[in-house]
Every structure is written in C-alpha cells, then in structure tokens.
Design a protein around this motif. Structure first.
Motif, PDB file in Angstrom:
ATOM      1  N   GLY A   1      -5.437 -21.957 -22.786  1.00 52.22           N
ATOM      2  CA  GLY A   1      -6.047 -21.762 -24.094  1.00 52.22           C
ATOM      3  C   GLY A   1      -7.135 -22.765 -24.427  1.00 52.22           C
ATOM      4  O   GLY A   1      -7.971 -22.512 -25.290  1.00 52.22           O
ATOM      5  N   LEU A   2      -7.121 -23.891 -23.737  1.00 49.81           N
ATOM      6  CA  LEU A   2      -8.031 -24.957 -24.135  1.00 49.81           C
ATOM      7  C   LEU A   2      -8.940 -25.453 -23.016  1.00 49.81           C
ATOM      8  O   LEU A   2      -9.825 -26.271 -23.259  1.00 49.81           O
ATOM      9  CB  LEU A   2      -7.226 -26.146 -24.692  1.00 49.81           C
ATOM     10  CG  LEU A   2      -6.481 -25.872 -26.000  1.00 49.81           C
ATOM     11  CD1 LEU A   2      -5.570 -27.030 -26.359  1.00 49.81           C
ATOM     12  CD2 LEU A   2      -7.464 -25.604 -27.130  1.00 49.81           C
ATOM     13  N   ILE A   3      -8.734 -24.978 -21.811  1.00 48.91           N
ATOM     14  CA  ILE A   3      -9.536 -25.456 -20.684  1.00 48.91           C
ATOM     15  C   ILE A   3     -10.422 -24.350 -20.159  1.00 48.91           C
ATOM     16  O   ILE A   3      -9.968 -23.232 -19.912  1.00 48.91           O
ATOM     17  CB  ILE A   3      -8.613 -25.950 -19.536  1.00 48.91           C
ATOM     18  CG1 ILE A   3      -7.716 -27.100 -20.013  1.00 48.91           C
ATOM     19  CG2 ILE A   3      -9.428 -26.364 -18.316  1.00 48.91           C
ATOM     20  CD1 ILE A   3      -8.458 -28.353 -20.379  1.00 48.91           C
TER      21      ILE A   3
ATOM     22  N   LYS B   1     -13.698 -27.192 -28.699  1.00 47.17           N
ATOM     23  CA  LYS B   1     -12.660 -27.561 -27.749  1.00 47.17           C
ATOM     24  C   LYS B   1     -11.898 -26.347 -27.240  1.00 47.17           C
ATOM     25  O   LYS B   1     -11.147 -26.449 -26.283  1.00 47.17           O
ATOM     26  CB  LYS B   1     -11.661 -28.530 -28.402  1.00 47.17           C
ATOM     27  CG  LYS B   1     -12.235 -29.902 -28.676  1.00 47.17           C
ATOM     28  CD  LYS B   1     -12.622 -30.601 -27.391  1.00 47.17           C
ATOM     29  CE  LYS B   1     -13.135 -32.020 -27.653  1.00 47.17           C
ATOM     30  NZ  LYS B   1     -13.607 -32.660 -26.441  1.00 47.17           N
ATOM     31  N   LEU B   2     -12.041 -25.227 -27.877  1.00 47.19           N
ATOM     32  CA  LEU B   2     -11.360 -24.033 -27.401  1.00 47.19           C
ATOM     33  C   LEU B   2     -12.039 -23.525 -26.147  1.00 47.19           C
ATOM     34  O   LEU B   2     -13.237 -23.676 -25.967  1.00 47.19           O
ATOM     35  CB  LEU B   2     -11.416 -22.924 -28.459  1.00 47.19           C
ATOM     36  CG  LEU B   2     -10.522 -23.088 -29.677  1.00 47.19           C
ATOM     37  CD1 LEU B   2     -10.694 -21.900 -30.602  1.00 47.19           C
ATOM     38  CD2 LEU B   2      -9.073 -23.228 -29.290  1.00 47.19           C
ATOM     39  N   SER B   3     -11.263 -22.906 -25.278  1.00 47.31           N
ATOM     40  CA  SER B   3     -11.862 -22.298 -24.093  1.00 47.31           C
ATOM     41  C   SER B   3     -12.651 -21.064 -24.524  1.00 47.31           C
ATOM     42  O   SER B   3     -12.406 -20.493 -25.576  1.00 47.31           O
ATOM     43  CB  SER B   3     -10.777 -21.903 -23.091  1.00 47.31           C
ATOM     44  OG  SER B   3     -10.002 -20.853 -23.613  1.00 47.31           O
ATOM     45  N   ARG B   4     -13.577 -20.666 -23.680  1.00 50.96           N
ATOM     46  CA  ARG B   4     -14.409 -19.497 -24.009  1.00 50.96           C
ATOM     47  C   ARG B   4     -13.520 -18.276 -24.224  1.00 50.96           C
ATOM     48  O   ARG B   4     -13.744 -17.472 -25.113  1.00 50.96           O
ATOM     49  CB  ARG B   4     -15.389 -19.215 -22.874  1.00 50.96           C
ATOM     50  CG  ARG B   4     -16.645 -20.068 -22.939  1.00 50.96           C
ATOM     51  CD  ARG B   4     -17.672 -19.566 -21.930  1.00 50.96           C
ATOM     52  NE  ARG B   4     -17.341 -19.963 -20.574  1.00 50.96           N
ATOM     53  CZ  ARG B   4     -17.643 -21.158 -20.044  1.00 50.96           C
ATOM     54  NH1 ARG B   4     -18.272 -22.055 -20.755  1.00 50.96           N
ATOM     55  NH2 ARG B   4     -17.321 -21.446 -18.806  1.00 50.96           N
ATOM     56  N   VAL B   5     -12.549 -18.186 -23.372  1.00 45.20           N
ATOM     57  CA  VAL B   5     -11.663 -17.026 -23.472  1.00 45.20           C
ATOM     58  C   VAL B   5     -10.925 -17.019 -24.802  1.00 45.20           C
ATOM     59  O   VAL B   5     -10.871 -15.995 -25.488  1.00 45.20           O
ATOM     60  CB  VAL B   5     -10.671 -17.014 -22.279  1.00 45.20           C
ATOM     61  CG1 VAL B   5      -9.567 -16.017 -22.507  1.00 45.20           C
ATOM     62  CG2 VAL B   5     -11.407 -16.683 -20.995  1.00 45.20           C
ATOM     63  N   ALA B   6     -10.377 -18.170 -25.179  1.00 45.81           N
ATOM     64  CA  ALA B   6      -9.628 -18.235 -26.445  1.00 45.81           C
ATOM     65  C   ALA B   6     -10.534 -17.887 -27.611  1.00 45.81           C
ATOM     66  O   ALA B   6     -10.088 -17.285 -28.592  1.00 45.81           O
ATOM     67  CB  ALA B   6      -9.019 -19.618 -26.634  1.00 45.81           C
ATOM     68  N   ASN B   7     -11.791 -18.255 -27.514  1.00 42.83           N
ATOM     69  CA  ASN B   7     -12.715 -17.972 -28.610  1.00 42.83           C
ATOM     70  C   ASN B   7     -12.972 -16.493 -28.803  1.00 42.83           C
ATOM     71  O   ASN B   7     -13.389 -16.065 -29.874  1.00 42.83           O
ATOM     72  CB  ASN B   7     -14.061 -18.685 -28.361  1.00 42.83           C
ATOM     73  CG  ASN B   7     -14.078 -20.045 -29.018  1.00 42.83           C
ATOM     74  OD1 ASN B   7     -13.597 -20.198 -30.132  1.00 42.83           O
ATOM     75  ND2 ASN B   7     -14.616 -21.034 -28.329  1.00 42.83           N
TER      76      ASN B   7
ATOM     77  N   LEU C   1      -7.675 -13.398 -19.583  1.00 41.35           N
ATOM     78  CA  LEU C   1      -7.073 -14.707 -19.329  1.00 41.35           C
ATOM     79  C   LEU C   1      -7.192 -15.052 -17.851  1.00 41.35           C
ATOM     80  O   LEU C   1      -7.370 -16.213 -17.466  1.00 41.35           O
ATOM     81  CB  LEU C   1      -5.593 -14.655 -19.739  1.00 41.35           C
ATOM     82  CG  LEU C   1      -4.948 -15.893 -20.314  1.00 41.35           C
ATOM     83  CD1 LEU C   1      -5.763 -16.497 -21.428  1.00 41.35           C
ATOM     84  CD2 LEU C   1      -3.563 -15.534 -20.846  1.00 41.35           C
TER      85      LEU C   1
ATOM     86  N   GLY D   1      -6.051 -22.042 -29.891  1.00 41.78           N
ATOM     87  CA  GLY D   1      -6.224 -21.702 -28.474  1.00 41.78           C
ATOM     88  C   GLY D   1      -4.896 -21.543 -27.762  1.00 41.78           C
ATOM     89  O   GLY D   1      -4.693 -20.629 -26.955  1.00 41.78           O
TER      90      GLY D   1
END
Lengths: 451, 374
Positions: free
Chosen positions: B196-198, A4-10, A128, B342
């Motif tokens: 953070g999540l999308i 569920k995390l965005s690619r960036v957050a990962n 980001l 996230g």
C-alpha cells in the motif's frame, strides 16, 4: 504526506458497497447490498468451530484434510481429478486465493481480460500485482458472450501493451452481479482462446453450489486442455453462510499451486486455524445439504423477482446462480433522461476522456442518490449497478468502444436476496412505500445533474 | 495419541514444495509462562515450520537460523510441468519477481524434524494454548452469529480495544476508525503496508537477519532493498553504516523490535538516531512490534512514541504472540490517517476482511488486566 502513498493505492477509492452498508446500518435499513446471509449458519458447522477452539486447535495450522475433501468433492461433483497433496492451496478466503494467484502469475504490465459487469475486487487484485485489466462487455439483457468482441480484445491488447513478453490471463467469475452461468458453448470459446494463445484462466467459483432451475455448474477445468491452465478459486463463505470465517482455496496444477501457497505464506502465513477444522465438517456435508441450499435460495430468488417486478423493476434476465438480482430501473424512470443528456459529442479529443469520466461519475452519483433514497424512504439498501461496469484504461480504436458509458450501464441496481424470509418480507413492505397510486415505482428526479 | 492430533497424514510422504505447519500439541506437559524455554520462542522464527512428529524420542534442538529462502533444485518454478501424459507440455509461467521464492528453509527443516523425530523449536508458536477467557469470547461470538463479513478495516469494538491498549502502552491517542486496520495476522499487516505504501523502485532499508516475509513482500512491491546487518554479539545497529545508507531517496526503514530471530531490543539511542535521520530525510518507518509483550530485561520502546515520529510510522502488531493464539490470525497496523489509507487499500484486495468472531475475542483479550501481561 499523500505523496507517500503508492501509485496503486492512489488509484483506489473506498468500496461503494461497504459505504452503503454503513449508511444502511446508521439508518437501520434492511441490507440487501452486501452478499452475506442474515440467518445463522448450520449448527453443526458452528459446533465444529467451537469444538476446535476448545480442543486447542489455535496455533498456526495447515489442515491437510481440507485438501483431501476438496479433491474428493471435485471428483464426485465435477468429475475433476485433483491431487490433494500438490494441487491445492488453503487461503484466507477466496479473496486471498485470488490475490495470491495474481501475484503468482502476473508480472507488471501483463494484461488480464475480464468480463463486464463484474465484482469490484478483481481489478484491485490485478492492479496490486501490477497487471492491467482489460474488460470485455457481456451483452445485455442476457449477458451473453460475443465471441468476436472477446477474441478481438486479445488481439488489440497484445499490440498495445506487449514489450518483450506477456502473460495473458482470463479471469472468470461466476454470477456476481448478474447471476449468469456461462453456457458450454461460451466456455468453449474461452477455452479455445486460452489454448490457442497459451493463456491461463482464473475462476471464482464461490457460488458453485448456488445454481437454479437445474442449471449445472460446469468448471472450466473440465474442458479439453484446460485443467493445467486453470486456477480455480473458491471458499466456504457462500456455500456454508460463514463469510466472516475467511477460509478459501485455490486449485491449480502443481507448479502454480505451489507458487500460490508460497505467496500465501508471505501474505498471511495461514488461514484461521479453528475455522480450518470446522471446514472439515462443512466440506463433509452430504448431497442433502447442497440440495436444500439450492432449494432455499431458489425460493428466495423467486420471491424477490416477484417483489421487484411487482413494483416496476425490470428483470429480463432471471439469475441462474448466486444470490443477486441485477434489476433494471423501470422504463419510466427519469434516469433514462439523464442518460440521453450525457451522450458523448467528440470522442477523439482529450476532452473525450473527461466527458467519459465525468458522466460516468455523475451517473454513479445519480444511482447512489437513488439508492440513498431507497435507504431513507423505503428503509432498503441495494447497490448501484454502475460500480460493476468498467471502461478500459487502454484507449480503444473505435468510437463505439470509447463511449464505454453505455446507457444500459446506468440502469441497474443489484439486490442481494441471501436474507431470511422475514427480512425479504420487511423489504417488500418498505419498497411498497415507494409505489404510487398507479402501482409504479416512484423515484425522485435527479437533482444534482442538470445537464 | 499425540499422532492423531497431528494434522498431517504420514502417507504419502509430503513433498518438499509445501510450506506446511503442524501443531505440536502436548497437553500432558503445558509449559508455564515462566519456564525458561519461553525465551527460546523469542529466538525462533515466526514462519511456518512443520512441527516434529509429536513424540519426544530425540530431544535435539533445532532452530531455523536463516531467513533467506533456499532455492530447491527440484522445484524451479519456471520449469516445464509434466502433467498427465495425454497433455501437450507447455512451460508454465510464474511471475518473475517471485521466481526465487521457492521452498523455504523452514519446510526443509521440518522434513528433517519429522524424519528424526525432533522437538520442534524451529517454529514460532507456543505449545501451550491461549487463556480460557479469550477462547470463551470467540466461542460466544460464533454462537451469537457473528460469522459474517466484518467491517473491512476491523470490527469497531476490536479497533477500539486496540486503540485503548496502544494508549496504555505508548501514551499515544489514536482514532480507532481512522488509524487502525485489522488484518489477518501481523504478516498481512506487513504485506498490506508494503503493497500500500511502496512503489516499484522505492528504496527500503531493512536490518538483517530479518523475518522472511519482509523480503518477499518488498519484492512484490518492487522495492529496492538495502540490507544492513546487525552486529553480533549484541546485534547492535551499526549506526555509521545506517547514516551513510539513508538518504532523501530512501522511502522507508523497516525495524523489528523486539527482534526476530536475535531477540535483540532496539535501544533508545538506536531508535533516536534512526528517528532523527528519518525526520531529516523524510523517511517512513514500518515498525514490526509483534513481540512487544515478550520483553524481559529492557522495556519495549515503540518507535511511534518518539517525538515527531507518529506521523511517519506504521506500527504493526498482533494478538497471536501475546496470547498464544497464533492460528487466529488477528493482527493490525496503526498509522496516521494518510498512511492508513494506503494500508487499507492493499488490505481490502488481499483479504477483504478479517475473521469476525476472533476480532470479538481479540477485543476481550486486549482489555485483559495488566496482571495478565506480567
């Protein structure tokens, strides 16, 4: 649920600087890691904040007076003409100003050139916004800019990433972690690249008032053709010792400033109201304040240099600004042995990627081990320098550039000296515990990396 | 007297491109909490709208009804700039995804407000101030030297107080250090959650009309937005339409209850339906509950408290509305650890940390006795 995390957050990992700060707190160690002072802010500024709260300046607010003062200061201190009505966006700290600037000018896939070593947050903001950071290494030990290397990063990257169009943007940061102030010649090289390639430049000038040895801070905007393509970001945090107040700004031409303002409104709405009021008092400070700030930090710098060199660290580059020392481990340090054993053997294969990542991570671990040792044995915490160096995610052509885990990147530790005299003296005392009878820094051999 | 408290200087006249806010401060007539005008604050928007000139010449009612940005013809972000005549003119560029976000309707309404000397009921802040005990706490924190970087995801005591409050309100027990992130206002909590999540291309369902930052941050995150309009006169959720809109391709549903700008509260039935469909399709819920303490007739129900929902919900809230301290910018996101991760990553690159003294004061505020809330 990790999916569920965005690619960036990962791709992001916790801040090593903050983690070491937490360890320092738990061990009750002297914190020379994070860049904030442990002495109080000026009473007048705090009173202004208290007064603002009492006067009920507690609702959403935009304090235009800040823009007026910033414009006045830009003119008086730098000779820069800034329109307070159109050219300035007030944000929650320089961090938000920078983030908003990135969203204002970067489309997914756009490249952003950065100088290495640099502060950890820029890459995060760039990613980001969907941008791709491209690093150009400054040359140790004096962190000079190699014009050829710089210009070639523009050319090479253009070909590698361009689709239909791109924005090239150069990010400038002053001083963290090396304490370097760019010379006029270096600024001219950068300006020429921006002009000739129609690029934007973004500067981080939070240490603008903390320069030493009569080195004058020069803002890139002053160079011919640069004001309209430069976004200046800064804040009250470092100058006035209030890093927790979150008052910063971006200065740019009217169109970009307006975009930054609009984005800022969508990110946070406004900066904390009472502290905007207090910023009026801060930014009205006379030349005496800035003079004594400089003098004070300069003497702390000199004390810290003496302290660290006295116990064997090498400081070949004396910081010209900011309040960080980027000190090299002593030559006798066993870390250099670790470095030799991690040399790459086959850069052209896929294995090269792993041999690139793993040694760098191991080096980071090793440096972290040293810093942990500093915390546990000497009661002093600093930051492993490896975290400030980066390697490009876009592959380079040459072997040399592939081996981005250069030896020198493994040898630095960053110390903050924005601390009271009592703290620095206590740090001196703690570090002296690590010195052997010959007066040399005694660091443990690396235990986890027998390669 | 009042004009001197206004933060805006009237000359030169402000241009339309600035999203400015003014403080409407009329200390001579503080509105008591029970005054019916309070209801109108619920129905007004939360965005920045410059307040009217602080004189009560023409008490005309003005509410910003639209949450959609209106393009300003004079401020095309991609138009060539006309700087000093000595400079060569190059068209400067602004990121494409944000081209359409120009001057908001709120800025335009504010100019009209100033021009006509109207009372500002367009912007969502009170013109009565926060309680003294909270202000005192912030002042004490400043004097005690709590002026440096806070822990990025929140001052420990603030996180703890948020957790305590959440437990009182919903019965849910959360870990303050792993499941709470303090942000610069609920607006930043929203931005951090989206970013953070999308992922670019992810589908997100929102209910219109909606607060204007949703669209902007969804756009920044590159989301595919599906908008479902709430049905007047009650602004009920058209559940059939929602059922056909949601699918396994949906990443998240964004709800706002109590709702800005309609004042609607999502009913238990609506929440249950949304919840079961989200569970069935493995969809996240971002629940903006910033007005939860300003519920009048019905009880507020927190989506996260519904069975099976906590693990997929990010609950967003703030100090500002409840305590009439909107300018302090203390908000938060509560979510299970795997989602908090996230949110925290994005937050750390958006603002790094939140204002330290205000967090200390927030801890005091959130521990206020229940009598304060009534």
């Amino acid at each position: 649920m990790e999916k569920k995390l965005s690619r960036v957050a990962n791709t992001f990992t916790p801040s090593p600087i903050q983690e070491l700060s937490h360890l320092a707190q738990r061990c009750n160690a002297i914190n020379l890691a994070e860049g904030f002072p442990d002495f109080p802010a000026a009473p007048a500024i705090k009173s202004a904040a208290v007064s603002a709260i009492n006067s009920d300046f507690n609702q959403y607010r935009h304090v235009q007076g800040i823009c007026e003062l910033l414009a006045r200061n830009a003119k008086e201190m730098y000779g820069l003409e800034v329109d307070p009505d159109t050219d300035i966006a007030i944000c929650c700290g320089q961090t938000e100003a920078f983030a908003a600037a990135m969203f204002a000018i970067i489309d997914p896939g756009d490249e952003v050139v950065l100088f290495d070593p640099c502060y950890e947050t820029y890459e995060g903001c760039i990613r980001l916004a969907g941008g791709i950071p491209v690093y150009v290494a400054l040359e140790p030990p004096h962190w000079t800019l190699d014009a050829e290397k710089f210009m070639s990063s523009f050319t090479g990257r253009t070909k590698a990433v361009i689709l239909n169009r791109f924005i090239h943007c150069v990010v400038f940061f002053w001083n963290n972690p090396t304490g370097k102030v760019f010379t006029w010649n270096e600024l001219e090289i950068i300006a020429e690249a921006c002009r000739s390639r129609d690029c934007l430049a973004v500067t981080d000038e939070v240490y603008e008032h903390i320069t030493y040895d009569n080195v004058k801070h020069v803002t890139l905007s002053l160079l011919p053709g640069m004001q309209q393509r430069t976004i200046i970001t800064s804040s009250v945090s470092k100058t006035f010792g209030v890093t927790g107040w979150r008052i910063g700004w971006a200065i740019a031409n009217p169109i970009v400033a307006s975009a930054i303002r609009n984005i800022h409104v969508k990110l946070t709405d406004s900066a904390p109201a009472p502290f905007q009021e207090a910023a009026l008092t801060a930014l009205s400070s006379g030349p005496d304040y800035f003079e004594s700030l400089r003098r004070d930090y300069e003497s702390k710098r000199d004390y810290s240099i003496q302290l660290l060199t006295g116990i064997g660290f090498q400081i070949r580059f004396k910081p010209q600004g900011s309040f960080f020392l980027f000190a090299e481990l002593p030559e006798s340090s066993p870390l250099s042995d670790v470095g030799a054993s991690l040399a790459l053997t086959d850069p052209k294969t896929k294995v090269a990627f792993l041999t690139l990542i793993i040694p760098c991570l191991l080096v980071l671990m090793v440096q972290v081990e040293y810093v942990k040792h500093l915390i546990e044995q000497a009661g002093v915490v600093a930051v492993p320098g490896r975290g400030f160096f980066h390697f490009n995610s876009v592959s380079s052509e040459s072997e040399e550039s592939l081996s981005a885990c250069h030896d020198y990147q493994k040898r630095y530790i960053r110390f903050a000296f924005c601390k009271s005299s009592a703290t620095l003296e206590a740090a001196a005392q703690g570090l002296s515990e690590l010195v052997d009878t010959k007066g040399c820094l005694n660091l443990p051999p690396p235990c986890k990396t027998d390669t | 007297m009042l004009e001197s408290q206004c933060t805006w200087t009237h000359s030169p006249p402000p241009t339309m491109s600035r999203p400015l806010s003014f403080l409407l401060n009329n200390p001579s007539s503080p509105f008591p909490r029970t005054f019916p005008l309070r209801q109108l604050f619920i129905n007004s928007t939360r965005s920045l709208t410059p307040a009217a000139a602080p004189i009560f010449r023409r008490p005309s009612l003005m509410a910003a009804l639209s949450t959609v940005s209106v393009p300003h013809p004079d401020k095309d972000a991609t138009a060539a700039v006309t700087p000093n005549s000595s400079q060569t003119q190059h068209p400067l560029q602004v990121a494409k995804r944000l081209e359409k976000f120009k001057t908001t309707i709120f800025t335009q309404m504010s100019m009209l407000a100033i021009k006509h000397g109207a009372i500002n009921l367009g912007q969502g802040f009170p013109n009565f101030d926060g309680p003294d005990f909270v202000k005192e706490a912030a002042i004490q924190a400043i004097k005690d030297g709590k002026n440096q970087y806070a822990r990025g995801f929140g001052v420990p005591d603030c996180n703890a107080a948020i957790a305590e409050r959440f437990k009182k309100d919903t019965g849910l027990v959360v870990d303050p250090d792993k499941e709470i992130t303090v942000t610069s206002g609920c607006t930043e909590a929203i931005a951090a959650t989206m970013l953070g999540l999308i992922n670019p291309g992810d589908e997100v369902i929102v209910f219109a009309p909606f607060y204007d930052s949703y669209e902007a941050t969804l756009s920044m995150a590159g989301a595919q937005v599906k908008s479902i309009t709430l049905r007047p006169p009650d602004f009920a959720v058209p559940l059939d339409e929602f059922k056909s809109a949601i699918s396994k391709n949906t990443r998240a549903v964004l709800i706002n209850t109590p709702h800005n700008p309609t004042g609607k509260m999502f009913t238990r039935e609506e929440l249950d339906t949304i919840a079961s469909l989200c569970i069935e399709n493995d969809v996240l819920v971002f629940s903006d509950e910033v007005y939860d303490k300003l519920a009048f007739e019905a009880d507020h129900i927190s989506m996260a408290s519904l069975p099976g929902m906590y693990e997929r919900t990010v609950t967003l809230n703030s100090l500002g509305k409840t305590f009439s301290l909107t300018g302090w910018k203390i908000g938060w996101a509560i979510a299970p650890p795997h989602l908090t991760w996230g949110v925290r990553q994005a937050h750390s690159y958006l603002t790094f940390a939140t204002s330290t003294p205000m967090q200390s004061a927030a801890a005091v505020a959130l521990r206020a006795p229940d009598s304060y809330y009534e």
